[in-house]
Design a protein around this motif. Structure first.
Motif, PDB file in Angstrom:
ATOM      1  N   MET A  46       0.846  -1.155   0.000  1.00  9.38           N
ATOM      2  CA  MET A  46       0.000   0.000   0.000  1.00  9.38           C
ATOM      3  C   MET A  46       0.908   1.240   0.000  1.00  9.38           C
ATOM      4  N   ARG A  47       0.502   2.251  -0.802  1.00 13.25           N
ATOM      5  CA  ARG A  47       1.266   3.496  -0.821  1.00 13.25           C
ATOM      6  C   ARG A  47       0.341   4.675  -1.087  1.00 13.25           C
ATOM      7  N   ILE A  48       0.757   5.834  -0.576  1.00 15.14           N
ATOM      8  CA  ILE A  48      -0.006   7.065  -0.762  1.00 15.14           C
ATOM      9  C   ILE A  48       0.808   7.996  -1.638  1.00 15.14           C
ATOM     10  N   VAL A  49       0.146   8.568  -2.649  1.00 16.15           N
ATOM     11  CA  VAL A  49       0.800   9.495  -3.571  1.00 16.15           C
ATOM     12  C   VAL A  49       0.122  10.856  -3.438  1.00 16.15           C
ATOM     13  N   HIS A  50       0.926  11.891  -3.228  1.00 21.67           N
ATOM     14  CA  HIS A  50       0.395  13.254  -3.175  1.00 21.67           C
ATOM     15  C   HIS A  50       0.310  13.788  -4.593  1.00 21.67           C
ATOM     16  N   GLN A  51      -0.802  14.440  -4.917  1.00 18.09           N
ATOM     17  CA  GLN A  51      -0.989  15.054  -6.225  1.00 18.09           C
ATOM     18  C   GLN A  51      -1.970  16.204  -6.071  1.00 18.09           C
ATOM     19  N   ASP A  52      -2.426  16.771  -7.160  1.00 20.73           N
ATOM     20  CA  ASP A  52      -3.319  17.921  -7.074  1.00 20.73           C
ATOM     21  C   ASP A  52      -4.798  17.575  -7.137  1.00 20.73           C
ATOM     22  N   THR A  53      -5.183  16.682  -8.011  1.00 16.43           N
ATOM     23  CA  THR A  53      -6.600  16.373  -8.163  1.00 16.43           C
ATOM     24  C   THR A  53      -6.827  14.876  -8.203  1.00 16.43           C
ATOM     25  N   PRO A  54      -7.257  14.228  -7.166  1.00 15.86           N
ATOM     26  CA  PRO A  54      -7.432  14.718  -5.810  1.00 15.86           C
ATOM     27  C   PRO A  54      -6.093  14.908  -5.103  1.00 15.86           C
ATOM     28  N   ASP A  55      -6.158  15.363  -3.858  1.00 17.71           N
ATOM     29  CA  ASP A  55      -4.936  15.689  -3.126  1.00 17.71           C
ATOM     30  C   ASP A  55      -4.039  14.477  -2.901  1.00 17.71           C
ATOM     31  N   PHE A  56      -4.643  13.328  -2.629  1.00 21.32           N
ATOM     32  CA  PHE A  56      -3.879  12.102  -2.396  1.00 21.32           C
ATOM     33  C   PHE A  56      -4.579  10.938  -3.071  1.00 21.32           C
ATOM     34  N   VAL A  57      -3.790   9.945  -3.450  1.00 22.64           N
ATOM     35  CA  VAL A  57      -4.351   8.692  -3.945  1.00 22.64           C
ATOM     36  C   VAL A  57      -3.701   7.574  -3.145  1.00 22.64           C
ATOM     37  N   LEU A  58      -4.545   6.752  -2.555  1.00 19.93           N
ATOM     38  CA  LEU A  58      -4.093   5.598  -1.794  1.00 19.93           C
ATOM     39  C   LEU A  58      -4.187   4.395  -2.719  1.00 19.93           C
ATOM     40  N   HIS A  59      -3.037   3.843  -3.093  1.00 18.58           N
ATOM     41  CA  HIS A  59      -2.991   2.658  -3.954  1.00 18.58           C
ATOM     42  C   HIS A  59      -2.868   1.423  -3.059  1.00 18.58           C
ATOM     43  N   HIS A  60      -3.709   0.441  -3.309  1.00 18.06           N
ATOM     44  CA  HIS A  60      -3.660  -0.804  -2.548  1.00 18.06           C
ATOM     45  C   HIS A  60      -3.805  -1.969  -3.507  1.00 18.06           C
ATOM     46  N   GLY A  61      -3.735  -3.158  -3.007  1.00 16.04           N
ATOM     47  CA  GLY A  61      -3.722  -4.349  -3.840  1.00 16.04           C
ATOM     48  C   GLY A  61      -4.854  -4.471  -4.836  1.00 16.04           C
ATOM     49  N   SER A  62      -6.055  -4.052  -4.461  1.00 12.74           N
ATOM     50  CA  SER A  62      -7.194  -4.240  -5.361  1.00 12.74           C
ATOM     51  C   SER A  62      -7.646  -2.960  -6.067  1.00 12.74           C
ATOM     52  N   GLY A  63      -6.883  -1.890  -5.977  1.00  7.80           N
ATOM     53  CA  GLY A  63      -7.265  -0.665  -6.674  1.00  7.80           C
ATOM     54  C   GLY A  63      -6.703   0.576  -6.014  1.00  7.80           C
ATOM     55  N   SER A  64      -7.455   1.653  -6.099  1.00  6.83           N
ATOM     56  CA  SER A  64      -7.002   2.908  -5.503  1.00  6.83           C
ATOM     57  C   SER A  64      -8.198   3.718  -5.018  1.00  6.83           C
ATOM     58  N   VAL A  65      -7.909   4.604  -4.079  1.00  6.68           N
ATOM     59  CA  VAL A  65      -8.918   5.473  -3.499  1.00  6.68           C
ATOM     60  C   VAL A  65      -8.385   6.897  -3.547  1.00  6.68           C
ATOM     61  N   GLY A  66      -9.187   7.822  -4.055  1.00  5.22           N
ATOM     62  CA  GLY A  66      -8.811   9.232  -4.060  1.00  5.22           C
ATOM     63  C   GLY A  66      -9.239   9.882  -2.760  1.00  5.22           C
ATOM     64  N   ILE A  67      -8.408  10.806  -2.264  1.00  9.58           N
ATOM     65  CA  ILE A  67      -8.709  11.511  -1.017  1.00  9.58           C
ATOM     66  C   ILE A  67      -8.531  13.007  -1.260  1.00  9.58           C
ATOM     67  N   GLU A  68      -9.606  13.748  -1.117  1.00  4.84           N
ATOM     68  CA  GLU A  68      -9.569  15.203  -1.236  1.00  4.84           C
ATOM     69  C   GLU A  68      -9.596  15.762   0.181  1.00  4.84           C
ATOM     70  N   VAL A  69      -8.639  16.618   0.508  1.00  5.52           N
ATOM     71  CA  VAL A  69      -8.511  17.172   1.850  1.00  5.52           C
ATOM     72  C   VAL A  69      -8.749  18.673   1.778  1.00  5.52           C
ATOM     73  N   VAL A  70      -9.536  19.184   2.712  1.00  3.65           N
ATOM     74  CA  VAL A  70      -9.821  20.614   2.736  1.00  3.65           C
ATOM     75  C   VAL A  70      -9.925  21.070   4.186  1.00  3.65           C
ATOM     76  N   GLU A  71      -9.486  22.289   4.425  1.00  2.00           N
ATOM     77  CA  GLU A  71      -9.650  22.888   5.741  1.00  2.00           C
ATOM     78  C   GLU A  71     -10.854  23.813   5.678  1.00  2.00           C
ATOM     79  N   ALA A  72     -11.814  23.571   6.542  1.00  2.00           N
ATOM     80  CA  ALA A  72     -13.014  24.409   6.568  1.00  2.00           C
ATOM     81  C   ALA A  72     -12.788  25.552   7.537  1.00  2.00           C
ATOM     82  N   ILE A  73     -12.661  26.731   6.982  1.00  2.00           N
ATOM     83  CA  ILE A  73     -12.480  27.924   7.794  1.00  2.00           C
ATOM     84  C   ILE A  73     -13.245  29.056   7.118  1.00  2.00           C
ATOM     85  N   PRO A  74     -14.026  29.807   7.878  1.00  2.00           N
ATOM     86  CA  PRO A  74     -14.745  30.916   7.253  1.00  2.00           C
ATOM     87  C   PRO A  74     -13.768  31.905   6.612  1.00  2.00           C
ATOM     88  N   ARG A  75     -14.120  32.415   5.447  1.00  2.00           N
ATOM     89  CA  ARG A  75     -13.240  33.365   4.750  1.00  2.00           C
ATOM     90  C   ARG A  75     -12.899  34.557   5.620  1.00  2.00           C
TER      91      ARG A  75
END
Length: 167
Positions: free
Chosen positions: A1-30
């Motif tokens: 299993m490995r995690i790759v940082h990228q832009d869209t989405p922020d991270f991709v978790l690659h595992h034996g049977s495929g991959s999962v995209g992870i979008e990370v955001v900080e919620a803060i009022p403007r």
């Protein structure tokens, strides 16, 4: 299993049977982000800032509000207390904006059924996270849009993780 940082989405978790995209955001009022920038600039300039700050009155501020006015408004001696479920409603407004923004961008990521949204909650420390999470779950249109864009939404709020998966 490995995690790759990228832009869209922020991270991709690659595992034996495929991959999962992870979008990370900080919620803060403007307005709060702008107030933090003003406070930091004032500190760097050697200007006085309150030792304890209340960001209650910044909800409806425009970004163009003058530094002196912002510094005056964050002084807790000038702030009214939250009333009723105001903290949770404010939390819901910010979370809804963040989620809808990410939903509109998610179709470009190519991980439609394996995309997770992780939100770091920096909104209102005085909000009751259980009540706020319940209010979010009751937003049926928002949850439908979220389910169309993400496999799950996870909110890290006050050191607790709240999650909702979509079938």
């Amino acid at each position: 299993m490995r995690i790759v940082h990228q832009d869209t989405p922020d991270f991709v978790l690659h595992h034996g049977s495929g991959s999962v995209g992870i979008e990370v955001v900080e919620a803060i009022p403007r307005q709060l982000a702008h107030a933090y920038a003003v406070v930091n600039a004032a500190i760097e300039a050697g200007d006085p800032v309150p030792d304890v700050m209340s960001f209650r009155h910044l909800q409806s501020e425009r970004k163009s509000t003058a530094r002196k006015e912002i510094l005056n408004r964050i002084d807790p001696r000038n702030a009214d207390p939250w009333l009723g479920d105001e903290p949770e409603r404010h939390w819901l407004d910010v979370m809804s904006r963040v989620i809808m923004d990410k939903c509109s961008k998610a179709s470009r990521y190519g991980y439609r059924h394996n995309l997770h949204l992780l939100i770091n909650d920096e909104v209102a420390s005085c909000a009751d996270p259980e009540r706020a999470w319940t209010l979010l779950q009751d937003q049926h249109d928002l949850m439908a849009a979220s389910g169309a864009a993400f496999a799950a939404i996870h909110v890290l709020s006050q050191r607790k993780l709240y999650s909702r998966g979509f079938a």
